[in-house]
Design an enzyme around this catalytic site. Structure first.
Site, short mmCIF file in Angstrom:
data_model
loop_
_atom_site.label_atom_id
_atom_site.label_comp_id
_atom_site.label_asym_id
_atom_site.label_seq_id
_atom_site.Cartn_x
_atom_site.Cartn_y
_atom_site.Cartn_z
CD GLU A 296 45.06 13.98 -33.89
OE1 GLU A 296 45.46 13.08 -34.62
OE2 GLU A 296 45.77 14.64 -33.12
CE1 TYR A 337 46.89 22.66 -18.24
CE2 TYR A 337 44.93 21.61 -17.39
CZ TYR A 337 46.14 21.53 -18.02
OH TYR A 337 46.59 20.31 -18.45
CB CYS A 364 48.99 20.30 2.67
SG CYS A 364 48.16 19.21 3.83
CD GLU A 365 50.54 21.63 -3.71
OE1 GLU A 365 50.61 22.62 -4.46
OE2 GLU A 365 51.08 20.54 -3.94
CE1 TYR A 393 43.24 15.86 -22.35
CE2 TYR A 393 41.42 17.36 -22.85
CZ TYR A 393 42.46 16.54 -23.28
OH TYR A 393 42.70 16.41 -24.62
N1 LLP Z 1 45.54 15.55 -30.75
C1 LLP Z 1 46.71 15.87 -30.17
C2 LLP Z 1 47.95 15.63 -30.91
C3 LLP Z 1 46.73 16.43 -28.88
O1 LLP Z 1 47.88 16.75 -28.31
C4 LLP Z 1 45.50 16.64 -28.19
C5 LLP Z 1 45.48 17.20 -26.85
C6 LLP Z 1 44.31 16.27 -28.84
C7 LLP Z 1 44.37 15.75 -30.12
C8 LLP Z 1 42.96 16.43 -28.20
O2 LLP Z 1 42.67 17.75 -27.88
P1 LLP Z 1 41.18 18.13 -27.39
O3 LLP Z 1 40.24 17.89 -28.54
O4 LLP Z 1 40.87 17.28 -26.23
O5 LLP Z 1 41.28 19.56 -27.04
N2 LLP Z 1 44.99 18.67 -19.99
C9 LLP Z 1 44.54 19.85 -20.71
C10 LLP Z 1 44.37 19.58 -22.17
C11 LLP Z 1 45.61 19.00 -22.83
C12 LLP Z 1 45.44 18.70 -24.29
C13 LLP Z 1 46.63 17.99 -24.84
N3 LLP Z 1 46.53 17.57 -26.21
C14 LLP Z 1 43.25 20.35 -20.07
O6 LLP Z 1 42.84 19.81 -19.05
O7 LLP Z 1 42.65 21.32 -20.53
#
Ligand code: LLP
Length: 440
Positions: A296, A337, A364-365, A393
């Site tokens: 995924e 992050y 304003c941060e 994201y």
């Molecule tokens: N599967 C599950 C159960 C997840 O929680 C996530 C991401 C993914 C797949 C997909 O992960 P990816 O392949 O995109 O790394 N907002 C953060 C990232 C949060 C990820 C949350 N879960 C950022 O901007 O880096």
């Protein structure tokens, strides 16, 4: 705490030309400035204004095809993590490229369906599915629910039984492996809220097999995001494979393994994780085990394919600060992050000597800072920049903080482009708000 992604090493070439050269989907045109595929980003900004997100359809297709190819022969489905970019045009590209969807809310499920993704290609993850969401998933007949706790298992059993259905489920185990990424997006450690403790999983699986309305099909895991090194994957996959062997030896049926997402991309100087290396880790752990495998990924498929276009409002303190019209409400990753995003001028006419500037937004941060001491040519008011790797994201995490409207979104494909989301109107921000009568 590591930042996401960490700052590049001090000798890394941050010049706009080097940053563009490292990204084949971007080109520099002498007259038109920066192009995404074959479309001048200035043409989009002229038409739609800024801030505006632009996604490259061709880049998404290429990346999905590359991951599909790497996984060939593994009987491994790709379920795109919709949370990374939930725009229906992006989901349509996934559907056309043969990917399904990994959703974490009823809203994402309905979006995936609207984009044409079939229920049998949808999995539902997440630590807190509501009763309504579980009902929706079961009534749609999705492929599987990834169960994250003993409590949730009981709830799904009760709902499925009351609907006269049998839910295909996998247990998401928490393998207690450190993914070596930012603490806020590490999900596979014992003290993270996600999944079922490894040591409890075998007993819960056996229990699941006795519950009405439940058909346990296998296991899932997801250890974190922006993972560049394969060692944590190998460790987590090995633990899952061991558990599957144990379950089978004790008479349980295990047919599916969902390997999660998390594959990291290039933000700064660390090269992206290769799909072949990821596929290799899957093959090493699960090859020959006669499993239906799945993964995924979100970020890897769409992150590089998006840019956020922004214009300079003004520079102040003799160029020390460059104030952009995009802000943390449009792209929160740097504020949230300490994430590094490459930023390049769109041009065409801003060559010249580079000097360090802090690129900040108008919110304003102090955290509303996209980059510190970034080498940039002198940018006059109105000059445009592109913030790179904004396809994952980015828009999905946007807010209307400071009553800032959500940005427009465009998609390019070869030499074409189209608006795929109009800029939000200020009226749309307050639609639905009321002032109660008792306030007069
Ligand atoms: N599967 C599950 C159960 C997840 O929680 C996530 C991401 C993914 C797949 C997909 O992960 P990816 O392949 O995109 O790394 N907002 C953060 C990232 C949060 C990820 C949350 N879960 C950022 O901007 O880096």
């Amino acid at each position: 705490m590591a930042s996401l992604s960490p700052l590049p090493s001090p000798d890394f070439d941050l010049s706009p030309e080097a940053l563009v050269a490292a990204r084949p989907w971007l080109k520099r045109h002498a007259m038109d400035g920066l192009l995404l595929e074959d479309v001048p980003l200035n043409a989009i900004a002229d038409a739609l204004g800024t801030p505006t997100y632009v996604y490259s359809a061709g880049t998404i297709r290429t990346r999905l095809a590359a991951l599909t190819k790497a996984l060939a022969g593994l009987n491994c489905q790709i379920h795109f993590a919709v949370k990374a970019n939930d725009h229906q045009a992006v989901l349509r590209l996934m559907q056309q490229g043969g990917a399904g969807a990994d959703v974490v809310s009823g809203g994402e499920l309905l979006r995936a369906r609207r984009a044409g993704i079939l229920p049998r290609h949808i999995v539902f993850s997440g630590v807190g599915k509501t009763v309504d969401e579980i009902r929706l998933a079961l009534s749609q007949g999705i492929y599987q629910l990834n169960v994250e706790s003993a409590e949730e298992l009981e709830t799904i059993s009760a709902i499925a039984a009351s609907m006269g259905q049998t839910a295909d489920i996998v247990l998401r185990i928490n393998p207690d492996v450190d993914a070596g990424t930012h603490a806020k997006i590490t999900t596979g450690k014992a003290d993270n809220k996600f999944g079922i403790p490894y040591d409890d999983a075998a007993a819960l699986y056996a229990h699941a097999a006795t519950l009405p309305g439940i058909r346990p099909q296998g296991l899932a895991l997801h250890i974190g995001s922006q993972i560049l090194n394969m060692a944590p994957y190998r460790a987590a996959f090995a633990r899952a494979a061991e558990l599957i062997r144990h379950l089978r030896a004790s008479g349980q049926t295990v047919t599916r393994m969902d390997c999660g997402g998390g594959i990291g991309i290039l933000y700064a100087d660390a090269p992206e994780a290769s799909p072949e290396a990821f596929a290799g880790a899957i093959r090493q752990a699960f090859g020959g085990m006669d499993l239906s495998l799945a993964t995924e990924p979100g970020r890897w498929l769409v992150g590089p394919a998006g840019v956020l276009l922004s214009s300079v409002i003004l520079t102040k303190a003799e160029g020390r600060f460059t104030v952009l019209d995009a802000a943390m409400n449009d792209l929160v990753r740097p504020a949230m992050y300490d994430a590094f995003h490459a930023i390049v001028p769109v041009g065409p006419n801003n060559g010249g000597e580079l000097s360090p500037t802090d690129l900040v937004g108008p919110v304003c941060e102090t955290g509303d800072t996209f980059a510190r001491a970034r080498p940039m040519p002198r940018l006059a008011p109105g000059a445009r920049v592109a913030i790179l790797e904004a396809g994952a994201y980015g828009a999905v995490m946007g807010s209307t903080y400071n009553s800032r409207t959500l940005p427009a979104i465009a998609m390019v494909d070869g030499g074409h482009w189209a608006t795929i989301r109009a800029r939000q109107s200020i009226e749309a921000i307050w639609a639905g708000e009321t002032v109660p009568d008792f306030l007069g």
